[in-house]
Write a protein that holds these residues in place. Sequence first.
Motif, PDB file in Angstrom:
ATOM      1  N   SER A  23       0.831  -1.198   0.000  1.00 54.05           N
ATOM      2  CA  SER A  23       0.000   0.000   0.000  1.00 54.05           C
ATOM      3  C   SER A  23       0.870   1.254   0.000  1.00 54.05           C
ATOM      4  O   SER A  23       0.650   2.189  -0.759  1.00 54.05           O
ATOM      5  CB  SER A  23      -0.906  -0.001   1.242  1.00 54.05           C
ATOM      6  OG  SER A  23      -1.457   1.278   1.427  1.00 54.05           O
ATOM      7  N   ALA A  24       1.881   1.251   0.850  1.00 57.97           N
ATOM      8  CA  ALA A  24       2.716   2.447   0.998  1.00 57.97           C
ATOM      9  C   ALA A  24       3.550   2.715  -0.257  1.00 57.97           C
ATOM     10  O   ALA A  24       3.583   3.826  -0.772  1.00 57.97           O
ATOM     11  CB  ALA A  24       3.608   2.302   2.223  1.00 57.97           C
ATOM     12  N   SER A 111      -5.577   6.213 -10.408  1.00 61.47           N
ATOM     13  CA  SER A 111      -5.740   5.204 -11.451  1.00 61.47           C
ATOM     14  C   SER A 111      -5.520   5.789 -12.848  1.00 61.47           C
ATOM     15  O   SER A 111      -5.238   5.050 -13.784  1.00 61.47           O
ATOM     16  CB  SER A 111      -7.106   4.534 -11.337  1.00 61.47           C
ATOM     17  OG  SER A 111      -8.110   5.501 -11.244  1.00 61.47           O
ATOM     18  N   VAL A 112      -5.626   7.103 -12.980  1.00 61.53           N
ATOM     19  CA  VAL A 112      -5.279   7.717 -14.263  1.00 61.53           C
ATOM     20  C   VAL A 112      -3.768   7.590 -14.478  1.00 61.53           C
ATOM     21  O   VAL A 112      -3.301   7.146 -15.530  1.00 61.53           O
ATOM     22  CB  VAL A 112      -5.703   9.214 -14.297  1.00 61.53           C
ATOM     23  CG1 VAL A 112      -5.139   9.899 -15.528  1.00 61.53           C
ATOM     24  CG2 VAL A 112      -7.213   9.328 -14.264  1.00 61.53           C
ATOM     25  N   VAL A 113      -3.012   7.931 -13.437  1.00 61.76           N
ATOM     26  CA  VAL A 113      -1.554   7.833 -13.556  1.00 61.76           C
ATOM     27  C   VAL A 113      -1.140   6.358 -13.659  1.00 61.76           C
ATOM     28  O   VAL A 113      -0.208   6.012 -14.392  1.00 61.76           O
ATOM     29  CB  VAL A 113      -0.858   8.544 -12.376  1.00 61.76           C
ATOM     30  CG1 VAL A 113       0.650   8.499 -12.538  1.00 61.76           C
ATOM     31  CG2 VAL A 113      -1.323   9.990 -12.284  1.00 61.76           C
ATOM     32  N   PHE A 159      -9.725  -1.808 -13.845  1.00 59.35           N
ATOM     33  CA  PHE A 159     -10.244  -3.150 -14.029  1.00 59.35           C
ATOM     34  C   PHE A 159      -9.381  -4.173 -13.265  1.00 59.35           C
ATOM     35  O   PHE A 159      -9.882  -5.035 -12.558  1.00 59.35           O
ATOM     36  CB  PHE A 159     -10.259  -3.453 -15.535  1.00 59.35           C
ATOM     37  CG  PHE A 159     -10.909  -4.757 -15.874  1.00 59.35           C
ATOM     38  CD1 PHE A 159     -12.292  -4.880 -15.851  1.00 59.35           C
ATOM     39  CD2 PHE A 159     -10.137  -5.868 -16.211  1.00 59.35           C
ATOM     40  CE1 PHE A 159     -12.891  -6.086 -16.150  1.00 59.35           C
ATOM     41  CE2 PHE A 159     -10.726  -7.078 -16.510  1.00 59.35           C
ATOM     42  CZ  PHE A 159     -12.112  -7.190 -16.482  1.00 59.35           C
ATOM     43  N   ILE A 160      -8.079  -4.026 -13.389  1.00 60.04           N
ATOM     44  CA  ILE A 160      -7.162  -4.943 -12.680  1.00 60.04           C
ATOM     45  C   ILE A 160      -7.364  -4.788 -11.168  1.00 60.04           C
ATOM     46  O   ILE A 160      -7.476  -5.767 -10.428  1.00 60.04           O
ATOM     47  CB  ILE A 160      -5.692  -4.632 -13.041  1.00 60.04           C
ATOM     48  CG1 ILE A 160      -5.472  -4.789 -14.542  1.00 60.04           C
ATOM     49  CG2 ILE A 160      -4.743  -5.514 -12.248  1.00 60.04           C
ATOM     50  CD1 ILE A 160      -4.111  -4.300 -15.037  1.00 60.04           C
ATOM     51  N   THR A 161      -7.429  -3.532 -10.716  1.00 61.35           N
ATOM     52  CA  THR A 161      -7.588  -3.275  -9.277  1.00 61.35           C
ATOM     53  C   THR A 161      -8.891  -3.891  -8.749  1.00 61.35           C
ATOM     54  O   THR A 161      -8.911  -4.556  -7.713  1.00 61.35           O
ATOM     55  CB  THR A 161      -7.601  -1.751  -9.024  1.00 61.35           C
ATOM     56  OG1 THR A 161      -6.445  -1.188  -9.637  1.00 61.35           O
ATOM     57  CG2 THR A 161      -7.608  -1.430  -7.548  1.00 61.35           C
ATOM     58  N   LEU A 162      -9.965  -3.654  -9.503  1.00 51.61           N
ATOM     59  CA  LEU A 162     -11.270  -4.175  -9.081  1.00 51.61           C
ATOM     60  C   LEU A 162     -11.276  -5.688  -9.004  1.00 51.61           C
ATOM     61  O   LEU A 162     -11.828  -6.275  -8.080  1.00 51.61           O
ATOM     62  CB  LEU A 162     -12.338  -3.789 -10.119  1.00 51.61           C
ATOM     63  CG  LEU A 162     -12.794  -2.358 -10.109  1.00 51.61           C
ATOM     64  CD1 LEU A 162     -13.849  -2.141 -11.179  1.00 51.61           C
ATOM     65  CD2 LEU A 162     -13.382  -2.055  -8.752  1.00 51.61           C
ATOM     66  N   GLY A 163     -10.644  -6.292  -9.997  1.00 57.30           N
ATOM     67  CA  GLY A 163     -10.599  -7.746 -10.054  1.00 57.30           C
ATOM     68  C   GLY A 163     -10.018  -8.305  -8.768  1.00 57.30           C
ATOM     69  O   GLY A 163     -10.522  -9.296  -8.222  1.00 57.30           O
ATOM     70  N   ALA A 319       1.666   0.098  -8.142  1.00 59.82           N
ATOM     71  CA  ALA A 319       0.540   1.038  -8.152  1.00 59.82           C
ATOM     72  C   ALA A 319      -0.769   0.318  -7.863  1.00 59.82           C
ATOM     73  O   ALA A 319      -1.629   0.826  -7.128  1.00 59.82           O
ATOM     74  CB  ALA A 319       0.476   1.751  -9.496  1.00 59.82           C
ATOM     75  N   VAL A 320      -0.920  -0.886  -8.401  1.00 62.65           N
ATOM     76  CA  VAL A 320      -2.162  -1.642  -8.156  1.00 62.65           C
ATOM     77  C   VAL A 320      -2.294  -1.990  -6.674  1.00 62.65           C
ATOM     78  O   VAL A 320      -3.370  -1.838  -6.089  1.00 62.65           O
ATOM     79  CB  VAL A 320      -2.219  -2.923  -9.032  1.00 62.65           C
ATOM     80  CG1 VAL A 320      -3.331  -3.854  -8.566  1.00 62.65           C
ATOM     81  CG2 VAL A 320      -2.432  -2.561 -10.497  1.00 62.65           C
ATOM     82  N   THR A 321      -1.194  -2.416  -6.052  1.00 72.90           N
ATOM     83  CA  THR A 321      -1.296  -2.775  -4.636  1.00 72.90           C
ATOM     84  C   THR A 321      -1.639  -1.554  -3.768  1.00 72.90           C
ATOM     85  O   THR A 321      -2.228  -1.695  -2.703  1.00 72.90           O
ATOM     86  CB  THR A 321      -0.006  -3.451  -4.104  1.00 72.90           C
ATOM     87  OG1 THR A 321       1.091  -2.581  -4.354  1.00 72.90           O
ATOM     88  CG2 THR A 321       0.234  -4.785  -4.751  1.00 72.90           C
TER      89      THR A 321
END
Length: 447
Positions: A23-24, A111-113, A159-163, A319-321
């Motif tokens: 997260s950090a 999520s844009v970046v 989409f990846i994050t939501l998954g 970034a996803v984490t």
Amino acid sequence: MAGATGHQQWSSRWTFMLAAVGSAVGLGNIWKFPYEAGEGGGGAFVLVYLAFVFAIGLPCLIAELSLGRRGQLSPIGSMSKIAEEEGRSKLWSLLGWSGVLGGFIVLSFYSVVGGWVLYYIVEAFTGFEGYDAAKSGATFTAFITDPTKPIIAHAAFLFITLGIVARGVQGGLEKAVTFLMPALFVLLLGLMIYSGITADFGAAVNFLFSPDFSKLTGDKVLQALGLSFFSLSLALGSIMTYGSYLTKDINITRSAFTIATADSAVALMAGLAIFPIVFAYDLNPGQSVGLVFTTLPIAFGQMPSIVAILFFFLLTVAAVTSAISLLEPAVAYVEERTGIDRKKVAIIIGLAAFVLGTLSAWGQSGNMLGDVKLFGLDIMSVKDYLTNNIMMPLGGMFIAIFVGWFASRKNMMEELAMEDSTFKIWYFLVRFVCPVAIGAVFVSLII
Ligand code: PHE
């Protein structure tokens, strides 16, 4: 992963540490820190940032984790439950609300970046051969001013994050962080050494570490404060939510120290990989959001293309984490209140973040919403200013005030189970240093 209370729990200290470091460590360290340090004039900004991380961020991190573990609910649920147990006003749950809301706003531009990074994986396949300052700048500008590409990339990132969030925090997250975060660390180290040898390391070290306090305005100090919170994931409910999945046997203080150290190490490594290139190629250190995207490709152009592909892939993972931890508090809250399946909740919140994020993406492009400005700032900068410079520092200040003045000392001691002397230092920091320092930064801006 359901615990005795039915609430999710980490399966081990290791999983928790990976998730919290996941997260950090993210765009805050590799994208935001370098360009803000560049805009902030270097050394003095970096020094103040590091001081904030350890003197203010770290004690707040310990406080937020302990509130989460004690509450065992979403940030809103935990704050209102703990306030009630302490005989305090339910209004303290506003702290949870501001976290959930702020997290959502950050997610929408984060999520844009994240999408930009994802797109650069595609660019990396074509290779960055022959990239110089002009070419890397032109590629970046052409991309972010395109009306559709950044939106598609933004959608793909969400989409990846939501998954992953839909599957529950542990399943996807654990796998992503166990191997990939250490791999990013190693690659960053390699890049740092490479640009140190081939570009202007001396100038970078000089820029990042010799402080010139005349360059530091009050607004920059506030920005450094916000950045220290942003990069530690503080005051947006993320850390409190992750704390709520913690078991009692985990040593919060030690974990928090490791998180803060890893987090600032990655930021400094990113700075040391990027700034040698900035100075060797005479680029502008204060060029804002494009810095990482316009510098590193120049170095990648001299390497086999797999290095660039790997770098942008691992940065996407990092970034996803982080994005997962931005989405999780809102999902946890809605799930807790309504009992609706987390998959559905994640999709709805994700869609809303997509719409809000699209505005920021278009705000970057000259031909879409590029001219729309609020207080002279584009939409992404407005969201960034609101969260980074206002909501996060204020949230941190109130977290410190709550644990320092409104929760009983005995309860905090029990929750943290620290050694006496460590507890005294921490308690002093949250009672006096954090509120006074944060308050002083705000006051100095107003007067
Ligand atoms: N700390 C993350 C990063 O540095 C961003 C983040 C901020 C995540 C706040 C959660 C909460 O990229």
